[in-house]
Design an enzyme around this catalytic site. Structure first.
Site, PDB file in Angstrom:
ATOM      1  N   ARG A   1       0.838  -1.206   0.000  1.00  0.00           N
ATOM      2  CA  ARG A   1       0.000   0.000   0.000  1.00  0.00           C
ATOM      3  C   ARG A   1       0.872   1.254   0.000  1.00  0.00           C
ATOM      4  NH1 ARG A   1      -2.310  -3.562   3.758  1.00  0.00           N
ATOM      5  NH2 ARG A   1      -4.486  -4.152   3.383  1.00  0.00           N
TER       6      ARG A   1
ATOM      7  N   ASP B   1      -9.956  -4.613   8.787  1.00  0.00           N
ATOM      8  CA  ASP B   1      -8.980  -5.624   9.218  1.00  0.00           C
ATOM      9  C   ASP B   1      -9.576  -6.520  10.312  1.00  0.00           C
ATOM     10  OD1 ASP B   1      -7.266  -4.407   7.434  1.00  0.00           O
ATOM     11  OD2 ASP B   1      -6.406  -3.081   8.952  1.00  0.00           O
TER      12      ASP B   1
ATOM     13  N   ARG C   1     -11.746  -9.078   8.707  1.00  0.00           N
ATOM     14  CA  ARG C   1     -10.916 -10.150   8.122  1.00  0.00           C
ATOM     15  C   ARG C   1     -10.364 -11.054   9.226  1.00  0.00           C
ATOM     16  NH1 ARG C   1      -8.173  -6.163   3.688  1.00  0.00           N
ATOM     17  NH2 ARG C   1      -9.801  -6.396   2.111  1.00  0.00           N
TER      18      ARG C   1
ATOM     19  N   HIS D   1      -2.581  -0.010   9.048  1.00  0.00           N
ATOM     20  CA  HIS D   1      -3.273  -0.735   7.973  1.00  0.00           C
ATOM     21  C   HIS D   1      -2.221  -1.064   6.898  1.00  0.00           C
ATOM     22  CE1 HIS D   1      -6.499  -2.066   5.422  1.00  0.00           C
ATOM     23  NE2 HIS D   1      -6.243  -1.163   4.493  1.00  0.00           N
TER      24      HIS D   1
END
Ligand SMILES: O=C(O)C[C@H](O)C(=O)O
Length: 308
Positions: free
Chosen positions: A88, A148, A151, A175
């Site tokens: 990212r 998150d 998940r 993140h």
């Protein structure tokens, strides 16, 4: 309540869809720079309204921010997503300029807005919005922890062979593929610590798979995910719209909390009508404290690449 979603790509459209379907807002405005794209997505979504049973009005605009005026909440999804194999953090060069411009346009037309930042690298983009928007810190919220954590719960339920509704857990810190901190020590199945059910090997698997959750999907899809990010945003917007005072891990500007200053990182917070109502201080184990500090160091390094 009026909500603006900037970026009508897969993530932005998914945000608009989930927000509309939950039927708690009067209006969602989609904004995109690609000519006609937001208008098209808005029309397509509106044609699901009678089928899906919602009354939220969805409109689209090609870059006309006057149409966003008076937004209570704005979600920034603009910028480019990563491709398989990328982190990212590699997106900062392109996305920082975009997020800065979008923020200025949003604040110009909605000075009271609460901004939810989704664009990556999210913790750094949330920091950028803090530094450039002039908004008070309780009105800038980075979306990462909600996603998150979802998940994490998915991986926990998989390992426990349980329904997801049996499972609770939270991910804090960054993140990023390396900086996420799934709080296994606090995760439960119906109030019982999951550590009582899972072997060391299973615990390690859950943590590692959670941390690379976004990367795994990017590899499978060829681009980054959109359903769970959209659903996570909709939960945050609903918490604000309905003043739910829900505890959600979010990337927030820290001023001493968790031993950090002048950085946006994921921490549990109470989210309600004012945006961030308060940050929740959770006791971390010594190992978790160390990992949180390591994640902060890594995010700080990325923040160093920002030009204001
Ligand atoms: O993984 C990505 O690059 C997109 C997003 O941050 C996600 O976690 O799905």
């Amino acid at each position: 309540m009026k909500v603006t979603v900037v970026g009508a790509g897969a993530v932005g459209a998914s945000c608009a869809e989930y927000i509309a379907m939950k039927n708690f807002c009067s209006e969602v405005v989609l904004v995109d720079i690609k000519e006609g794209f937001a208008e098209g997505k808005a029309m397509d979504l509106m044609q699901t309204a009678s089928l899906n049973g919602f009354d939220t009005k969805i409109t689209g605009t090609t870059g006309d921010y006057s149409k966003t005026a008076g937004s209570h909440v704005a979600v920034i999804t603009s910028g480019i997503p990563r491709k398989p194999g990328m982190t990212r953090e590699e997106l900062i060069g392109i996305n920082a300029g975009i997020v800065k411009d979008v923020t200025a346009n949003l604040v110009k037309h909605s000075p009271e807005v609460i901004i939810i930042v989704v664009s990556n690298p999210m913790d750094t983009m949330a920091y950028l919005v803090h530094k450039t928007s002039g908004l008070p810190k309780h009105k800038i919220i980075g979306m990462g922890g909600a996603l998150d954590s979802a998940r994490f719960k998915y991986r926990l339920a998989e390992a426990l062979e349980s329904p997801i509704s049996d499972v609770d857990g939270m991910v804090i810190a960054a993140h990023s593929d390396t900086g996420m901190l799934p709080l296994l020590s606090k995760a439960t199945r119906n109030g019982v610590p999951v550590t009582e059910f899972l072997s060391d090997e299973q615990q390690k698997y859950v943590i590692e798979e959670t941390k690379v959750g976004g990367a795994t999907l990017t590899k499978l899809l060829g681009t980054s995910a959109w359903y769970a990010p959209g659903a996570a945003v909709s939960v945050m917007v609903q918490a604000i719209a309905c003043d739910q005072k829900k505890m959600i891990p979010c990337s927030l500007m820290l001023e001493g909390e968790y031993g950090q200053n002048d950085i946006c990182l994921g921490v549990p917070a109470i989210i309600g009508a004012n945006g961030v109502e308060s940050i929740v201080n959770v006791t971390l184990t010594a190992e978790e404290q160390l990992k949180f500090a390591e994640a902060a160091n890594a995010v700080r390094e990325v923040n160093g690449d920002l030009k204001f």
